[in-house]
Design a protein around this motif. Structure first.
Motif, PDB file in Angstrom:
ATOM      1  N   ALA A  31       2.219  34.240  91.034  1.00  0.00           N
ATOM      2  CA  ALA A  31       3.537  33.351  91.445  1.00  0.00           C
ATOM      3  C   ALA A  31       3.841  32.739  90.330  1.00  0.00           C
ATOM      4  O   ALA A  31       5.051  32.050  89.908  1.00  0.00           O
ATOM      5  N   SER A  32       2.923  31.885  89.469  1.00  0.00           N
ATOM      6  CA  SER A  32       3.214  31.272  88.145  1.00  0.00           C
ATOM      7  C   SER A  32       3.832  32.197  87.295  1.00  0.00           C
ATOM      8  O   SER A  32       4.778  31.667  86.625  1.00  0.00           O
ATOM      9  N   ALA A  33       3.688  33.436  86.870  1.00  0.00           N
ATOM     10  CA  ALA A  33       4.439  34.136  86.087  1.00  0.00           C
ATOM     11  C   ALA A  33       5.769  34.328  86.591  1.00  0.00           C
ATOM     12  O   ALA A  33       6.761  34.375  85.490  1.00  0.00           O
ATOM     13  N   LEU A  34       5.787  34.380  87.843  1.00  0.00           N
ATOM     14  CA  LEU A  34       7.323  34.796  88.225  1.00  0.00           C
ATOM     15  C   LEU A  34       8.123  33.452  88.095  1.00  0.00           C
ATOM     16  O   LEU A  34       9.229  33.251  87.796  1.00  0.00           O
ATOM     17  N   ARG A  35       7.520  32.263  88.377  1.00  0.00           N
ATOM     18  CA  ARG A  35       8.172  30.946  88.015  1.00  0.00           C
ATOM     19  C   ARG A  35       8.659  30.803  86.689  1.00  0.00           C
ATOM     20  O   ARG A  35       9.679  30.470  86.355  1.00  0.00           O
ATOM     21  N   SER A  36       7.707  31.119  85.704  1.00  0.00           N
ATOM     22  CA  SER A  36       7.830  31.032  84.458  1.00  0.00           C
ATOM     23  C   SER A  36       9.014  32.048  83.861  1.00  0.00           C
ATOM     24  O   SER A  36       9.829  31.563  83.063  1.00  0.00           O
ATOM     25  N   VAL A  37       9.088  33.185  84.389  1.00  0.00           N
ATOM     26  CA  VAL A  37      10.169  34.201  84.094  1.00  0.00           C
ATOM     27  C   VAL A  37      11.433  33.558  84.476  1.00  0.00           C
ATOM     28  O   VAL A  37      12.320  33.414  83.753  1.00  0.00           O
ATOM     29  N   SER A  38      11.500  32.773  85.898  1.00  0.00           N
ATOM     30  CA  SER A  38      12.565  32.197  86.251  1.00  0.00           C
ATOM     31  C   SER A  38      13.148  31.160  85.256  1.00  0.00           C
ATOM     32  O   SER A  38      14.494  31.115  84.821  1.00  0.00           O
ATOM     33  N   SER A  39      12.112  30.232  84.887  1.00  0.00           N
ATOM     34  CA  SER A  39      12.477  29.105  84.195  1.00  0.00           C
ATOM     35  C   SER A  39      12.754  29.580  82.676  1.00  0.00           C
ATOM     36  O   SER A  39      13.779  28.851  82.193  1.00  0.00           O
ATOM     37  N   ASP A  40      12.124  30.397  82.144  1.00  0.00           N
ATOM     38  CA  ASP A  40      12.436  30.816  80.821  1.00  0.00           C
ATOM     39  C   ASP A  40      13.702  31.475  80.743  1.00  0.00           C
ATOM     40  O   ASP A  40      14.463  31.243  79.568  1.00  0.00           O
ATOM     41  N   ILE A  41      14.177  32.390  81.441  1.00  0.00           N
ATOM     42  CA  ILE A  41      15.528  32.908  81.541  1.00  0.00           C
ATOM     43  C   ILE A  41      16.513  31.968  81.837  1.00  0.00           C
ATOM     44  O   ILE A  41      17.681  31.807  80.896  1.00  0.00           O
ATOM     45  N   ASP A  42      16.402  31.140  82.773  1.00  0.00           N
ATOM     46  CA  ASP A  42      17.434  29.767  83.050  1.00  0.00           C
ATOM     47  C   ASP A  42      17.443  28.977  81.846  1.00  0.00           C
ATOM     48  O   ASP A  42      18.662  28.660  81.591  1.00  0.00           O
ATOM     49  N   SER A  43      16.516  28.887  80.916  1.00  0.00           N
ATOM     50  CA  SER A  43      16.566  27.983  80.086  1.00  0.00           C
ATOM     51  C   SER A  43      17.533  28.617  78.780  1.00  0.00           C
ATOM     52  O   SER A  43      17.931  28.063  78.015  1.00  0.00           O
ATOM     53  N   LEU A  44      17.576  29.757  79.123  1.00  0.00           N
ATOM     54  CA  LEU A  44      18.448  30.517  78.002  1.00  0.00           C
ATOM     55  C   LEU A  44      20.233  30.386  78.230  1.00  0.00           C
ATOM     56  O   LEU A  44      20.801  30.851  77.340  1.00  0.00           O
ATOM     57  N   ALA A  45      20.562  29.801  79.303  1.00  0.00           N
ATOM     58  CA  ALA A  45      21.960  29.937  79.882  1.00  0.00           C
ATOM     59  C   ALA A  45      22.662  29.240  78.863  1.00  0.00           C
ATOM     60  O   ALA A  45      23.852  29.408  78.484  1.00  0.00           O
ATOM     61  N   ASP A  46      22.204  28.151  78.272  1.00  0.00           N
ATOM     62  CA  ASP A  46      22.856  27.344  77.319  1.00  0.00           C
ATOM     63  C   ASP A  46      23.248  27.869  75.977  1.00  0.00           C
ATOM     64  O   ASP A  46      23.906  27.654  75.084  1.00  0.00           O
ATOM     65  N   SER A  47      22.145  28.990  75.664  1.00  0.00           N
ATOM     66  CA  SER A  47      22.564  29.698  74.347  1.00  0.00           C
ATOM     67  C   SER A  47      23.385  30.792  74.417  1.00  0.00           C
ATOM     68  O   SER A  47      23.740  31.615  73.382  1.00  0.00           O
ATOM     69  N   LEU A  48      23.885  30.995  75.718  1.00  0.00           N
ATOM     70  CA  LEU A  48      25.068  32.107  75.545  1.00  0.00           C
ATOM     71  C   LEU A  48      26.300  31.843  74.882  1.00  0.00           C
ATOM     72  O   LEU A  48      26.648  30.752  74.848  1.00  0.00           O
ATOM     73  N   PRO A  49      26.519  32.744  73.990  1.00  0.00           N
ATOM     74  CA  PRO A  49      28.001  32.345  72.992  1.00  0.00           C
ATOM     75  C   PRO A  49      29.131  32.013  73.733  1.00  0.00           C
ATOM     76  O   PRO A  49      29.427  32.588  74.963  1.00  0.00           O
ATOM     77  N   SER A  50      29.913  31.289  73.265  1.00  0.00           N
ATOM     78  CA  SER A  50      31.251  31.180  73.760  1.00  0.00           C
ATOM     79  C   SER A  50      32.089  32.375  73.502  1.00  0.00           C
ATOM     80  O   SER A  50      31.667  33.146  72.785  1.00  0.00           O
ATOM     81  N   SER A  51      33.412  32.394  73.999  1.00  0.00           N
ATOM     82  CA  SER A  51      34.072  33.511  73.802  1.00  0.00           C
ATOM     83  C   SER A  51      34.488  33.775  72.475  1.00  0.00           C
ATOM     84  O   SER A  51      34.763  32.964  71.689  1.00  0.00           O
ATOM     85  N   PRO A  52      34.107  35.184  71.953  1.00  0.00           N
ATOM     86  CA  PRO A  52      34.161  35.344  70.566  1.00  0.00           C
ATOM     87  C   PRO A  52      35.609  35.558  70.225  1.00  0.00           C
ATOM     88  O   PRO A  52      36.628  35.798  70.948  1.00  0.00           O
ATOM     89  N   ASP A  53      35.897  35.595  68.707  1.00  0.00           N
ATOM     90  CA  ASP A  53      37.377  36.144  68.480  1.00  0.00           C
ATOM     91  C   ASP A  53      36.984  37.510  68.127  1.00  0.00           C
ATOM     92  O   ASP A  53      36.621  37.593  66.624  1.00  0.00           O
ATOM     93  N   ALA A  54      37.160  38.310  68.805  1.00  0.00           N
ATOM     94  CA  ALA A  54      37.031  39.831  68.358  1.00  0.00           C
ATOM     95  C   ALA A  54      38.160  40.493  68.423  1.00  0.00           C
ATOM     96  O   ALA A  54      38.386  41.860  68.637  1.00  0.00           O
ATOM     97  N   GLY A  55      39.485  39.984  68.335  1.00  0.00           N
ATOM     98  CA  GLY A  55      40.559  40.586  68.449  1.00  0.00           C
ATOM     99  C   GLY A  55      40.926  41.299  69.760  1.00  0.00           C
ATOM    100  O   GLY A  55      40.700  40.684  70.781  1.00  0.00           O
ATOM    101  N   ASN A  56      41.212  42.635  69.558  1.00  0.00           N
ATOM    102  CA  ASN A  56      41.504  43.395  71.161  1.00  0.00           C
ATOM    103  C   ASN A  56      40.372  43.665  71.592  1.00  0.00           C
ATOM    104  O   ASN A  56      40.450  43.887  72.791  1.00  0.00           O
TER     105      ASN A  56
END
Length: 95
Positions: free
Chosen positions: A14-39
Motif C-alpha cells: 500500500a505504501s509503494a502504491l501511495r508513493s507511485v501515486s504521489s510521485d507521478i502526481d508531483s510531475l504534473a507541474d513539469s509538463l511542458p506548455s504548448s510547444p512551437d512546433a509549426g505544423n
C-alpha cells in the motif's frame, strides 16, 4: 494458498502504491506548455494531453489500489482477531 497473512507486506504494498501515486502526481507541474512546433504543434499537444490524462488515471488508480490493499489488511486483521477470540472462548484446540 497461504495460511498466514503478512500484514507488514500489505502495508509495504500500500505504501509503494501511495508513493507511485504521489510521485507521478508531483510531475504534473513539469509538463511542458504548448510547444512551437509549426505544423506539428497540434499533434504534439494532443500527445501531451493524452499523456497527462493517462498519468492522471494512473495517479487515481494507484491511490485507489493502495486504499483497497489497506482495507483488505484491516479486514484480515479483524477476522483473525474475531477467530482467535472465538477459539479462546470456546476452548477449541489449535492443530
Amino acid at each position: 494458498m497461504a495460511d498466514r497473512i503478512d500484514y507488514g507486506l500489505l502495508e509495504t504494498i500500500a505504501s509503494a502504491l501511495r508513493s507511485v501515486s504521489s510521485d507521478i502526481d508531483s510531475l504534473a507541474d513539469s509538463l511542458p506548455s504548448s510547444p512551437d512546433a509549426g505544423n506539428g504543434t497540434a499533434a504534439i499537444v494532443g500527445i501531451l494531453s493524452k499523456f497527462a490524462e493517462n498519468a492522471g488515471n494512473l495517479v487515481v488508480g494507484a491511490a485507489a489500489a493502495a486504499e483497497a490493499v489497506m482495507s483488505a489488511k484491516v479486514a484480515y486483521q479483524e477476522n483473525d482477531l474475531m477467530s482467535a477470540d472465538l477459539i479462546t472462548r470456546t476452548g477449541i484446540k489449535a492443530v
